[in-house]
Design a protein around this motif. Sequence first.
Motif, mmCIF file in Angstrom:
data_model
loop_
_atom_site.group_PDB
_atom_site.id
_atom_site.type_symbol
_atom_site.label_atom_id
_atom_site.label_comp_id
_atom_site.label_asym_id
_atom_site.label_seq_id
_atom_site.Cartn_x
_atom_site.Cartn_y
_atom_site.Cartn_z
ATOM 1 N N LEU A 1 36.789 49.824 35.063
ATOM 2 C CA LEU A 1 37.413 49.638 33.751
ATOM 3 C C LEU A 1 38.931 49.564 33.881
ATOM 4 C CD1 LEU A 1 36.624 49.313 30.827
ATOM 5 C CD2 LEU A 1 36.797 51.788 30.558
ATOM 6 N N SER B 1 40.504 48.640 36.579
ATOM 7 C CA SER B 1 40.763 47.372 37.265
ATOM 8 C C SER B 1 40.752 46.201 36.286
ATOM 9 C CB SER B 1 39.742 47.137 38.373
ATOM 10 O OG SER B 1 39.891 48.095 39.386
ATOM 11 N N LEU B 2 39.797 46.209 35.367
ATOM 12 C CA LEU B 2 39.738 45.162 34.352
ATOM 13 C C LEU B 2 40.992 45.186 33.479
ATOM 14 C CD1 LEU B 2 38.219 42.894 32.929
ATOM 15 C CD2 LEU B 2 37.116 44.634 31.512
ATOM 16 N N LEU B 3 41.425 46.377 33.112
ATOM 17 C CA LEU B 3 42.644 46.505 32.306
ATOM 18 C C LEU B 3 43.855 45.957 33.067
ATOM 19 C CD1 LEU B 3 43.996 47.590 29.730
ATOM 20 C CD2 LEU B 3 44.296 49.757 30.938
ATOM 21 N N MET C 1 32.509 54.338 37.158
ATOM 22 C CA MET C 1 32.668 53.504 35.972
ATOM 23 C C MET C 1 34.132 53.413 35.543
ATOM 24 S SD MET C 1 31.267 51.661 33.786
ATOM 25 C CE MET C 1 31.583 50.978 32.221
ATOM 26 N N ARG C 2 34.860 54.457 35.834
ATOM 27 C CA ARG C 2 36.252 54.507 35.414
ATOM 28 C C ARG C 2 37.126 53.500 36.166
ATOM 29 N NH1 ARG C 2 39.066 60.336 35.164
ATOM 30 N NH2 ARG C 2 40.292 59.950 33.303
ATOM 31 N N ARG C 3 36.910 53.404 37.465
ATOM 32 C CA ARG C 3 37.736 52.527 38.292
ATOM 33 C C ARG C 3 37.564 51.047 37.922
ATOM 34 N NH1 ARG C 3 38.515 53.940 44.394
ATOM 35 N NH2 ARG C 3 39.336 55.717 43.309
ATOM 36 N N SER D 1 35.736 50.527 44.574
ATOM 37 C CA SER D 1 34.585 50.821 43.721
ATOM 38 C C SER D 1 33.304 50.254 44.332
ATOM 39 C CB SER D 1 34.823 50.237 42.326
ATOM 40 O OG SER D 1 33.713 50.449 41.516
#
Length: 147
Positions: A5, A7-9, A1-3, A140
């Motif tokens: 997020l 990537s979106l940032l 889930m972290r990756r 991911s």
Amino acid sequence: MRRPLLSLLLILLAPVLWLSGLTAARQSQPDFADTKRSGIANVGFCSEQGPVTRNGFGYASHCDFEVTWPDGTKETVAVDRPGFADATELGHDITLGEITPGTYARPDRGPKPLYTATSWLLYGLAAASLAGAFIGLYRSRRRSGQG
């Protein structure tokens, strides 16, 4: 889930960096020493764009000039380069030089290598941000078994 997020940032950060590069780039103008001819230009119509445009952040003017060249000919010139002139100069005479048809310079607004280098650095960071985002999304997907 972290990756995903992260990537979106990074995807959201890329256009901010790109527009910041464009903002820095407009602080540097063509070199007046490269002009083939120069004349006296009266700043005519100016339109102001902003606060966010395809030319970066902040307000920028696009102005038309009525140029009188040394041989006496007059020409209306539209310079589509943010930072070249601004609305506060309406009605004033400025010196304008022609480098090539459509490319103009002013003696009081020349090249600024530090701004140019900063803009290229920001463009590179924007590209790296996008590349990192897509690599992160790819990894991911592969890790979750969807790739």
